[in-house]
Design a protein around this motif. Structure first.
Motif, PDB file in Angstrom:
ATOM      1  N   SER A  15      13.261 115.250  50.789  1.00 39.24           N
ATOM      2  CA  SER A  15      14.495 116.018  50.630  1.00 39.24           C
ATOM      3  C   SER A  15      15.056 115.781  49.232  1.00 39.24           C
ATOM      4  N   CYS A  60      18.394 116.087  48.931  1.00 42.40           N
ATOM      5  CA  CYS A  60      19.801 115.896  49.273  1.00 42.40           C
ATOM      6  C   CYS A  60      20.016 114.432  49.670  1.00 42.40           C
ATOM      7  N   GLU A 112      20.706 113.539  53.363  1.00 40.99           N
ATOM      8  CA  GLU A 112      19.583 113.724  54.284  1.00 40.99           C
ATOM      9  C   GLU A 112      18.591 112.565  54.181  1.00 40.99           C
ATOM     10  N   GLN A 117      20.938 118.918  58.125  1.00 41.31           N
ATOM     11  CA  GLN A 117      20.368 119.912  57.199  1.00 41.31           C
ATOM     12  C   GLN A 117      20.818 121.323  57.573  1.00 41.31           C
ATOM     13  N   ASP A 159      21.247 126.209  53.450  1.00 43.21           N
ATOM     14  CA  ASP A 159      21.587 126.022  52.034  1.00 43.21           C
ATOM     15  C   ASP A 159      21.012 124.727  51.481  1.00 43.21           C
ATOM     16  N   SER A 160      21.108 123.644  52.250  1.00 42.19           N
ATOM     17  CA  SER A 160      20.591 122.378  51.734  1.00 42.19           C
ATOM     18  C   SER A 160      19.069 122.395  51.673  1.00 42.19           C
ATOM     19  N   HIS A 211      18.059 124.282  48.643  1.00 48.32           N
ATOM     20  CA  HIS A 211      18.231 123.415  47.475  1.00 48.32           C
ATOM     21  C   HIS A 211      17.028 122.484  47.324  1.00 48.32           C
ATOM     22  N   THR A 212      16.569 121.910  48.439  1.00 51.15           N
ATOM     23  CA  THR A 212      15.411 121.007  48.387  1.00 51.15           C
ATOM     24  C   THR A 212      14.177 121.731  47.893  1.00 51.15           C
TER      25      THR A 212
END
Length: 407
Positions: free
Chosen positions: A129, A131, A134, A173, A176-177, A180-181
């Motif tokens: 990830s 983030c 996460e 998660q 959107d996240s 991003h990953t």
């Protein structure tokens, strides 16, 4: 004896069961806090590799994979010693794909450079990830920044085949996240991406958390994440060649394809599986038992199947080939297993109407991304039809055999 160019191909898998810490979702056989056993484990692996070299003398090794656990945590000196021994004991092809798994917290420039100089040419990096929350939620032992630094170190070390592992469906998660990953991973320009849906495995800390009431992204949410990923990676030039794996042209994992295309491989280490010499077997998931067994001349098996029946191989062909974009083909199936493909094709045509399968220009049947989402059900359906077809073909022969033989 056949010359080297005509040898059958073999893959080797070496399991490194040591980790700095255990992630909450991990069900692989791996251990933390056992560094004191690394030297004895190294002796056991070297001994086991030597013992298997003779049965493998008629094969040339074209893929070698060091998995874990965390091979990079095991140390570059031990990994290089193992690879050097393999090259002395086995017929390793000059262009063999030689992979090691690494976590960002144990992948620095010096060690990666030494591994590349020692013959390793592919790295699989557990990014998971981009983030921070996460990563922390599943107790990954690294930060996003360490992931970026590990990729930069790999490139500086001149490793030209980089794979990144990502997980969708992590605690907390969102679409959107996850986007991003994926975008962050694409910015690192890997040659290969593995995108796995999170599975809650029994006996893991994550399973206990879910049992206590923690809510994870559900199946529908994971399906949305997956289908978006397939489209996005296709736009970025990555071909989907297996349910969870995507690669730029020429960079599909040759070792992983070996499993899915039923090619032989030999595994070493606790929990490692093999399909070699007409047998399928696995070593016990016990570090101490494995070390003791190898050094005392009696490696403990977890399970073993001496002669694999043809009908079982035909089921494996369906189960594994339909995980890939290569798929299955009528005359390949008929030629290998001497079974009728028509009942399977009839069902595949029905799947195609639902958008779950498609027939390529070359005449091969494969599942679509939507089909991959329900692959377990679809493949199970086909295997049931296969079994009914096999029994219907067998019954007339049985009747003929016993005709007129009743007392």
């Amino acid at each position: 004896m056949r010359n080297k160019a005509s040898k059958d191909k073999l893959g080797l898998y070496i399991h490194i069961p040591f980790c700095r810490s255990k992630c909450d979702y991990c069900d692989f056989y791996s251990l933390s806090g056992r560094e004191a056993r690394m030297d004895d484990y190294q002796k056991a692996l070297l001994t086991h590799l030597k013992e298997t070299a003779l049965p493998a003398h008629s094969f040339s090794v074209d893929t070698i994979y060091f998995g874990g656990g965390t091979p990079s945590y095991y140390g570059q000196k031990r990994l290089r010693e193992l690879l050097s021994a393999i090259k002395k004991l086995y017929h390793v092809e000059r262009d063999a794909e030689i992979t090691f798994e690494a976590n960002p917290d144990s992948a620095d420039f010096k060690s990666l450079r030494d591994l590349r100089r020692g013959g390793f040419n592919r790295i699989s990096l557990g990014l998971q990830s981009a983030c921070p929350a996460e990563l922390e939620a599943v107790h990954r032992p690294h930060t996003v920044e360490q992931g970026d630094e590990a990729v930069a170190a790999a490139r500086k070390a001149k490793l030209k085949n980089l794979s990144l592992d990502l997980i969708y469906g992590l605690p907390g998660q969102s679409m959107d996240s996850w986007r991003h990953t994926v975008e962050h991973a694409l910015s690192l320009n890997p040659e290969h991406l593995s995108c796995y849906g999170l599975k809650v495995e029994e006996g893991t800390p994550l399973a206990a958390r879910v049992a206590a009431g923690e809510v994870l992204p559900d199946d529908d949410a994971q399906a949305d994440l997956y289908l978006w990923t397939v489209d996005r990676l296709a736009q970025a030039g990555y071909e989907q060649y297996e349910i969870s794996n995507f690669a730029r042209p020429g960079f599909a994992s040759r070792h992983n394809l070996r499993y899915w295309l039923l090619k032989p491989y030999a595994g070493f280490g606790p929990g490692a599986h093999s399909d070699f010499g007409g047998r399928r077997y696995a070593w016990v998931r016990d570090l101490e038992g494995y070390i003791r067994g190898v050094l005392e001349g009696n490696v403990p098996l977890l399970d073993s199947e001496d002669l694999i029946p043809q009908e079982e191989r035909s089921s494996e062909y369906l189960m594994l080939s339909l995980r890939t974009a290569h798929g299955v083909e009528e005359w390949e199936y008929r030629g290998r297993y001497f079974m009728d493909f028509a009942p399977l094709e009839e069902r595949l045509e029905e799947f195609a109407v639902q958008g779950w399968a498609e027939k390529t220009r070359e005449g091969r049947w494969r599942l679509t991304p939507k089909g991959f989402l329900v692959s377990n059900q679809l493949i199970g359906d086909l295997m049931e039809r296969q079994e009914r077809s096999r029994l219907s073909e067998l019954l007339p022969r049985v009747r003929e055999q016993f005709q007129g033989k009743r007392p």
